[in-house]
Design a protein around this motif. Structure first.
Motif, PDB file in Angstrom:
ATOM      1  N   MET A   1       0.853  -1.190   0.000  1.00 26.08           N
ATOM      2  CA  MET A   1       0.000   0.000   0.000  1.00 26.08           C
ATOM      3  C   MET A   1       0.891   1.244   0.000  1.00 26.08           C
ATOM      4  O   MET A   1       1.827   1.323   0.801  1.00 26.08           O
ATOM      5  N   ARG A   2       0.603   2.151  -0.902  1.00 24.91           N
ATOM      6  CA  ARG A   2       1.429   3.361  -0.980  1.00 24.91           C
ATOM      7  C   ARG A   2       0.694   4.533  -0.319  1.00 24.91           C
ATOM      8  O   ARG A   2      -0.472   4.795  -0.635  1.00 24.91           O
ATOM      9  N   ALA A   3       1.396   5.184   0.596  1.00 25.99           N
ATOM     10  CA  ALA A   3       0.786   6.313   1.319  1.00 25.99           C
ATOM     11  C   ALA A   3       1.564   7.588   1.025  1.00 25.99           C
ATOM     12  O   ALA A   3       2.802   7.568   1.014  1.00 25.99           O
ATOM     13  N   SER A   4       0.848   8.668   0.800  1.00 24.12           N
ATOM     14  CA  SER A   4       1.484   9.980   0.610  1.00 24.12           C
ATOM     15  C   SER A   4       0.981  10.946   1.677  1.00 24.12           C
ATOM     16  O   SER A   4      -0.232  11.110   1.853  1.00 24.12           O
ATOM     17  N   LEU A   5       1.921  11.556   2.374  1.00 25.64           N
ATOM     18  CA  LEU A   5       1.586  12.585   3.366  1.00 25.64           C
ATOM     19  C   LEU A   5       1.878  13.936   2.718  1.00 25.64           C
ATOM     20  O   LEU A   5       2.990  14.148   2.205  1.00 25.64           O
ATOM     21  N   ILE A   6       0.908  14.821   2.748  1.00 21.59           N
ATOM     22  CA  ILE A   6       1.144  16.160   2.175  1.00 21.59           C
ATOM     23  C   ILE A   6       1.296  17.147   3.334  1.00 21.59           C
ATOM     24  O   ILE A   6       0.319  17.491   4.013  1.00 21.59           O
ATOM     25  N   GLN A   7       2.530  17.548   3.556  1.00 20.31           N
ATOM     26  CA  GLN A   7       2.820  18.521   4.618  1.00 20.31           C
ATOM     27  C   GLN A   7       2.566  19.911   4.037  1.00 20.31           C
ATOM     28  O   GLN A   7       3.300  20.386   3.176  1.00 20.31           O
ATOM     29  N   SER A  24      -7.011  20.950  -2.498  1.00 20.07           N
ATOM     30  CA  SER A  24      -7.844  20.008  -3.280  1.00 20.07           C
ATOM     31  C   SER A  24      -7.098  19.593  -4.539  1.00 20.07           C
ATOM     32  O   SER A  24      -7.064  18.408  -4.891  1.00 20.07           O
ATOM     33  N   SER A  25      -6.483  20.565  -5.232  1.00 23.78           N
ATOM     34  CA  SER A  25      -5.733  20.240  -6.446  1.00 23.78           C
ATOM     35  C   SER A  25      -4.526  19.374  -6.118  1.00 23.78           C
ATOM     36  O   SER A  25      -4.212  18.422  -6.830  1.00 23.78           O
ATOM     37  N   LEU A  26      -3.864  19.726  -5.012  1.00 28.87           N
ATOM     38  CA  LEU A  26      -2.678  18.949  -4.620  1.00 28.87           C
ATOM     39  C   LEU A  26      -3.025  17.483  -4.370  1.00 28.87           C
ATOM     40  O   LEU A  26      -2.276  16.593  -4.756  1.00 28.87           O
ATOM     41  N   VAL A  27      -4.148  17.248  -3.699  1.00 31.70           N
ATOM     42  CA  VAL A  27      -4.545  15.857  -3.407  1.00 31.70           C
ATOM     43  C   VAL A  27      -4.679  15.095  -4.722  1.00 31.70           C
ATOM     44  O   VAL A  27      -4.154  13.983  -4.866  1.00 31.70           O
ATOM     45  N   ARG A  28      -5.352  15.701  -5.690  1.00 28.11           N
ATOM     46  CA  ARG A  28      -5.536  15.023  -6.994  1.00 28.11           C
ATOM     47  C   ARG A  28      -4.181  14.777  -7.677  1.00 28.11           C
ATOM     48  O   ARG A  28      -3.909  13.699  -8.159  1.00 28.11           O
ATOM     49  N   GLU A  29      -3.351  15.830  -7.704  1.00 29.06           N
ATOM     50  CA  GLU A  29      -2.045  15.722  -8.382  1.00 29.06           C
ATOM     51  C   GLU A  29      -1.155  14.669  -7.732  1.00 29.06           C
ATOM     52  O   GLU A  29      -0.559  13.835  -8.410  1.00 29.06           O
ATOM     53  N   LEU A  38      -3.433   5.870  -0.281  1.00 30.21           N
ATOM     54  CA  LEU A  38      -3.863   6.647   0.890  1.00 30.21           C
ATOM     55  C   LEU A  38      -3.133   7.983   0.858  1.00 30.21           C
ATOM     56  O   LEU A  38      -1.913   8.017   0.695  1.00 30.21           O
ATOM     57  N   VAL A  39      -3.895   9.066   1.014  1.00 30.94           N
ATOM     58  CA  VAL A  39      -3.296  10.404   1.101  1.00 30.94           C
ATOM     59  C   VAL A  39      -3.676  10.991   2.459  1.00 30.94           C
ATOM     60  O   VAL A  39      -4.812  10.821   2.920  1.00 30.94           O
ATOM     61  N   VAL A  40      -2.703  11.653   3.101  1.00 32.67           N
ATOM     62  CA  VAL A  40      -2.936  12.192   4.453  1.00 32.67           C
ATOM     63  C   VAL A  40      -2.595  13.681   4.479  1.00 32.67           C
ATOM     64  O   VAL A  40      -1.557  14.097   3.957  1.00 32.67           O
ATOM     65  N   LEU A  41      -3.459  14.460   5.128  1.00 36.21           N
ATOM     66  CA  LEU A  41      -3.246  15.904   5.304  1.00 36.21           C
ATOM     67  C   LEU A  41      -3.102  16.224   6.798  1.00 36.21           C
ATOM     68  O   LEU A  41      -3.461  15.400   7.646  1.00 36.21           O
ATOM     69  N   PRO A  42      -2.618  17.423   7.138  1.00 34.20           N
ATOM     70  CA  PRO A  42      -2.378  17.758   8.553  1.00 34.20           C
ATOM     71  C   PRO A  42      -3.614  18.249   9.323  1.00 34.20           C
ATOM     72  O   PRO A  42      -4.703  18.384   8.769  1.00 34.20           O
ATOM     73  N   GLU A  43      -3.370  18.578  10.569  1.00 32.91           N
ATOM     74  CA  GLU A  43      -4.408  19.117  11.461  1.00 32.91           C
ATOM     75  C   GLU A  43      -4.749  20.563  11.068  1.00 32.91           C
ATOM     76  O   GLU A  43      -3.841  21.347  10.743  1.00 32.91           O
ATOM     77  N   VAL A 235       5.927  16.614   0.021  1.00 32.35           N
ATOM     78  CA  VAL A 235       5.150  15.364  -0.056  1.00 32.35           C
ATOM     79  C   VAL A 235       6.079  14.213   0.299  1.00 32.35           C
ATOM     80  O   VAL A 235       7.180  14.115  -0.238  1.00 32.35           O
ATOM     81  N   LEU A 236       5.626  13.360   1.213  1.00 36.36           N
ATOM     82  CA  LEU A 236       6.391  12.143   1.570  1.00 36.36           C
ATOM     83  C   LEU A 236       5.602  10.963   1.050  1.00 36.36           C
ATOM     84  O   LEU A 236       4.442  10.795   1.423  1.00 36.36           O
TER      85      LEU A 236
END
Ligand SMILES: NC(=O)CCC(=O)C(=O)O
Length: 267
Positions: A1-7, A24-29, A38-43, A235-236
């Protein structure tokens, strides 16, 4: 499973609406480029976790503009999206710091209201209500356990998530640079003691005069840091293997040695 965290860099120069559109655009890109599942965003990335003055004005109903934007992004990208948290306005109660998780078809899979509010007798601790419910999310490949930022300091919450079947803790945060070493240490500690993956996604930039720690991090169930971000927007992407959780627990079965009924001290 590949996960991307967008800091996300949360700076005051950008309005909440612009940031919402940009993210929103970043999540798609990111989902398309990295082929993430799986994509993860911060608090509290719309306002910033320390922008206390804007919590009330920017608070949204659960199904508000951030919910709508994120559900569309998850559906368009076809990913599991942990959309970080938003200041939620409960029509019958206080504000909450609420995390939202969407499935790849754009349905809300879970909402988690942060249990431990930060600030002692000010800030979030007085402006928001406390959640009381542990939340896990079953995906086809693993079970996520949800926690938010300051929750990381409370190991009993994470034990509760493990008892509920969590194999991967997802922790959105807005952690300050001043306590960066605590953040990194606690993320590894939770991974080692509970033998799980930890996906901890923070913010960069500076808002309300508080420089953010950045340094989002992914830790495996043995406590190895698989990836760590720098200070700014980044992005990690990491391949995680849910089977490693069981393998680690079998090789080193410390969780089986838990003592659940200890006697109190004498005197
Ligand atoms: N947003 C937060 O929960 C901040 C937590 C923090 O600064 C700390 O635990 O230290």
């Amino acid at each position: 499973m590949r996960a991307s965290l967008i800091q996300i860099a949360v700076d005051e120069g950008e309005s909440v609406n612009s940031r919402r559109e940009r993210v929103s655009s970043l999540v798609r890109e990111v989902a398309a480029r990295e082929r993430s599942g799986l994509v993860v965003l911060p608090e509290l990335w719309t306002t910033g976790a320390f922008a206390y003055d804007s919590f009330a004005s920017e608070a949204e109903p659960l199904e508000g503009p951030t919910y709508e934007a994120m559900r569309e992004a998850a559906r368009d990208a076809g990913v599991w999206l942990h959309a970080g948290s938003v200041p939620e306005r409960d029509p019958e109660g206080p504000l909450y710091n609420t995390s939202l998780v969407f499935s790849p078809d754009g349905e809300l899979a879970a909402a988690y209201r942060k249990i431990h509010r930060f600030g002692f007798d000010k800030g979030e601790a007085v402006l928001m209500g406390a959640g009381s419910r542990l939340v896990t999310v079953r995906t086809p490949s693993t079970t996520l356990g949800l926690a938010t930022c300051y929750d990381l300091r409370f190991p009993e919450l994470f034990r509760g998530l493990v008892d509920a079947g969590a194999e991967m803790f997802v922790v959105p945060a807005g952690w300050p640079a001043r306590r960066r070493e605590h953040w990194l240490l606690l993320a590894r500690a939770r991974a080692v003691e509970d033998q799980v993956y930890v996906l901890a996604c923070g913010t960069g930039g500076t808002h309300a005069g508080v420089p953010q720690a950045g340094h989002s991090v992914v830790v495996d169930p043995w406590g190895e840091v698989l990836a760590e971000a720098g200070d700014g927007e980044e992005v990690l992407t990491v391949d995680v293997e849910p089977a490693k959780v069981l393998a680690t627990r079998e090789q080193f079965p410390a969780l089986k040695d838990r003592l659940l009924g200890m006697d109190p001290p004498r005197g």
